[in-house]
Design a protein around this motif. Structure first.
Motif, mmCIF file in Angstrom:
data_model
loop_
_atom_site.group_PDB
_atom_site.id
_atom_site.type_symbol
_atom_site.label_atom_id
_atom_site.label_comp_id
_atom_site.label_asym_id
_atom_site.label_seq_id
_atom_site.Cartn_x
_atom_site.Cartn_y
_atom_site.Cartn_z
ATOM 1 N N GLY A 66 0.951 -1.083 -0.052
ATOM 2 C CA GLY A 66 0.133 -0.121 -0.029
ATOM 3 C C GLY A 66 0.907 1.388 0.012
ATOM 4 N N TYR A 67 2.299 1.185 0.050
ATOM 5 C CA TYR A 67 3.001 2.339 -0.024
ATOM 6 C C TYR A 67 3.251 2.772 -1.504
ATOM 7 C CZ TYR A 67 7.078 5.633 0.852
ATOM 8 O OH TYR A 67 7.646 6.486 0.532
ATOM 9 N N ASN A 68 3.057 4.160 -1.497
ATOM 10 C CA ASN A 68 3.092 4.555 -2.964
ATOM 11 C C ASN A 68 4.381 5.473 -3.035
ATOM 12 O OD1 ASN A 68 2.974 6.105 -5.358
ATOM 13 N ND2 ASN A 68 0.684 6.361 -5.132
ATOM 14 N N THR A 69 5.195 5.108 -3.846
ATOM 15 C CA THR A 69 6.705 5.640 -3.907
ATOM 16 C C THR A 69 6.585 7.061 -4.543
ATOM 17 O OG1 THR A 69 7.019 4.633 -5.912
ATOM 18 C CG2 THR A 69 8.113 3.716 -3.846
ATOM 19 N N GLU A 70 5.471 7.447 -5.249
ATOM 20 C CA GLU A 70 5.653 8.547 -6.041
ATOM 21 C C GLU A 70 4.955 9.619 -5.139
ATOM 22 O OE1 GLU A 70 3.016 7.803 -9.324
ATOM 23 O OE2 GLU A 70 4.386 6.558 -10.368
ATOM 24 N N THR A 71 3.928 9.344 -4.253
ATOM 25 C CA THR A 71 3.314 10.491 -3.355
ATOM 26 C C THR A 71 4.155 10.368 -1.864
ATOM 27 O OG1 THR A 71 1.454 8.733 -2.540
ATOM 28 C CG2 THR A 71 1.202 10.225 -4.398
ATOM 29 N N ASP A 72 4.839 9.483 -1.752
ATOM 30 C CA ASP A 72 5.553 8.975 -0.679
ATOM 31 C C ASP A 72 4.752 9.128 0.773
ATOM 32 O OD1 ASP A 72 7.963 8.487 0.926
ATOM 33 O OD2 ASP A 72 8.084 10.762 1.534
ATOM 34 N N GLU A 73 3.519 8.216 0.265
ATOM 35 C CA GLU A 73 2.492 8.046 1.405
ATOM 36 C C GLU A 73 1.955 6.420 1.666
ATOM 37 O OE1 GLU A 73 -0.850 10.309 0.661
ATOM 38 O OE2 GLU A 73 0.232 12.426 1.196
ATOM 39 N N ASN A 74 1.616 6.247 2.706
ATOM 40 C CA ASN A 74 1.204 4.765 2.939
ATOM 41 C C ASN A 74 -0.113 4.580 3.049
ATOM 42 O OD1 ASN A 74 1.711 2.029 3.456
ATOM 43 N ND2 ASN A 74 1.852 2.249 5.697
ATOM 44 N N ASN A 75 -0.971 4.083 2.055
ATOM 45 C CA ASN A 75 -2.528 3.702 1.991
ATOM 46 C C ASN A 75 -2.712 2.696 3.030
ATOM 47 O OD1 ASN A 75 -5.094 3.289 1.228
ATOM 48 N ND2 ASN A 75 -4.379 3.405 -0.916
ATOM 49 N N ALA A 76 -3.339 3.133 4.282
ATOM 50 C CA ALA A 76 -3.642 2.172 5.072
ATOM 51 C C ALA A 76 -4.771 1.377 4.571
ATOM 52 C CB ALA A 76 -4.018 2.964 6.342
ATOM 53 N N ALA A 77 -5.647 1.774 3.932
ATOM 54 C CA ALA A 77 -6.924 1.102 3.320
ATOM 55 C C ALA A 77 -6.429 -0.089 2.728
ATOM 56 C CB ALA A 77 -7.868 1.830 2.521
ATOM 57 N N ALA A 78 -5.297 0.181 1.707
ATOM 58 C CA ALA A 78 -4.537 -0.905 0.896
ATOM 59 C C ALA A 78 -4.009 -1.875 1.756
ATOM 60 C CB ALA A 78 -3.632 -0.327 -0.318
ATOM 61 N N HIS A 79 -3.154 -1.451 2.706
ATOM 62 C CA HIS A 79 -2.769 -2.349 3.734
ATOM 63 C C HIS A 79 -3.681 -3.209 4.521
ATOM 64 C CE1 HIS A 79 1.115 -3.213 6.472
ATOM 65 N NE2 HIS A 79 0.490 -4.112 6.414
ATOM 66 N N ARG A 80 -4.831 -2.505 4.995
ATOM 67 C CA ARG A 80 -5.846 -3.345 5.651
ATOM 68 C C ARG A 80 -6.301 -4.337 4.589
ATOM 69 N NH1 ARG A 80 -11.400 -3.895 6.042
ATOM 70 N NH2 ARG A 80 -12.218 -4.059 8.018
ATOM 71 N N ALA A 81 -6.749 -3.970 3.609
ATOM 72 C CA ALA A 81 -7.248 -5.108 2.396
ATOM 73 C C ALA A 81 -6.347 -6.092 2.305
ATOM 74 C CB ALA A 81 -7.327 -4.341 0.950
ATOM 75 N N ARG A 82 -4.924 -5.968 2.213
ATOM 76 C CA ARG A 82 -4.067 -7.025 2.185
ATOM 77 C C ARG A 82 -4.176 -8.031 3.462
ATOM 78 N NH1 ARG A 82 -1.268 -8.568 -2.454
ATOM 79 N NH2 ARG A 82 0.554 -9.723 -1.778
ATOM 80 N N ILE A 83 -4.051 -7.405 4.520
ATOM 81 C CA ILE A 83 -4.133 -8.081 5.790
ATOM 82 C C ILE A 83 -5.269 -9.109 5.919
ATOM 83 C CG2 ILE A 83 -4.547 -7.949 8.146
ATOM 84 C CD1 ILE A 83 -2.768 -5.294 8.154
ATOM 85 N N LEU A 84 -6.722 -8.389 5.584
ATOM 86 C CA LEU A 84 -7.711 -9.274 5.633
ATOM 87 C C LEU A 84 -7.935 -10.144 4.211
ATOM 88 C CD1 LEU A 84 -10.076 -6.629 7.237
ATOM 89 C CD2 LEU A 84 -8.821 -8.558 8.262
ATOM 90 N N GLY A 85 -7.040 -10.271 3.442
ATOM 91 C CA GLY A 85 -7.289 -11.260 2.253
ATOM 92 C C GLY A 85 -7.950 -10.792 1.207
ATOM 93 N N GLU A 86 -8.334 -9.597 0.824
ATOM 94 C CA GLU A 86 -9.000 -9.093 -0.262
ATOM 95 C C GLU A 86 -8.411 -9.562 -1.716
ATOM 96 O OE1 GLU A 86 -10.349 -5.236 -0.076
ATOM 97 O OE2 GLU A 86 -11.127 -5.211 1.938
#
Length: 177
Positions: A66-86
């Motif tokens: 979920g980390y975006n290198t271009e904007t240098d921000e971590n997308n918590a929603a994308a990380h959550r989706a990964r944790i919960l197996g989406e």
């Protein structure tokens, strides 16, 4: 911010344990050994779980999913989706729509258990709740009396057996030539 929200749900945000009194969190260093450390690798999922569990491990969120290198921000929603197996759920749905045989082959156990793509997040949430309720590992099964683990090693031969084997091999070789 916290990686675990008020109801102990996963939200994917950064989480650090605060020092309380004289004692702080248990300090550790992640040793990846020979594992590949590419961004989004499983080892960083393990790191995130350990940090959310209360360990003090120096790290950067740049390697988390979920980390975006271009904007240098971590997308918590994308990380959550990964944790919960989406990602698993969407892959299951893609295979179900496109290639029924591949779906049956790859997700045979899920199909046998009656797990469909829309049930994955609930399954992960239930697993997280069960771990929080009782984090102790499951008891190991007792091995039956006289259990002997399978060994692929050839048993050691005596000197007479080795000499006999060499004599057999010589005789077989000479018979061919």
């Amino acid at each position: 911010s916290s990686g675990i929200n008020a109801e102990y749900g996963v939200d994917g945000e950064e989480y650090y344990v605060e020092k309380e009194g004289e004692r702080g969190a248990f300090y550790c260093v992640l040793d990846t050994g020979l594992s590949r450390t590419s961004s989004g690798a499983r080892i960083f999922g393990v790191l995130k779980g350990a940090v959310d569990g209360g360990l003090d491990i120096p790290h950067s969120s740049k390697r988390f999913p979920g980390y975006n290198t271009e904007t240098d921000e971590n997308n918590a929603a994308a990380h959550r989706a990964r944790i919960l197996g989406e990602h698993i759920s969407s892959y299951m749905q893609t295979l179900l729509d496109d290639d029924e045989d591949a779906y049956k082959r790859q997700f045979a156990t899920y199909k046998k258990e009656g797990i469909m793509p829309d049930m994955i997040e609930g399954m992960y949430t239930k697993a997280h709740a069960a771990i929080r309720a009782d984090p102790s590992p499951a008891a190991k099964k007792e091995k039956p009396e006289g259990y002997k683990p399978k060994s692929y090693r050839r048993p050691r031969m005596s000197i007479q057996q080795r000499k006999g084997r060499v004599a057999q091999q010589k005789a077989a070789f000479l018979a061919l030539h």
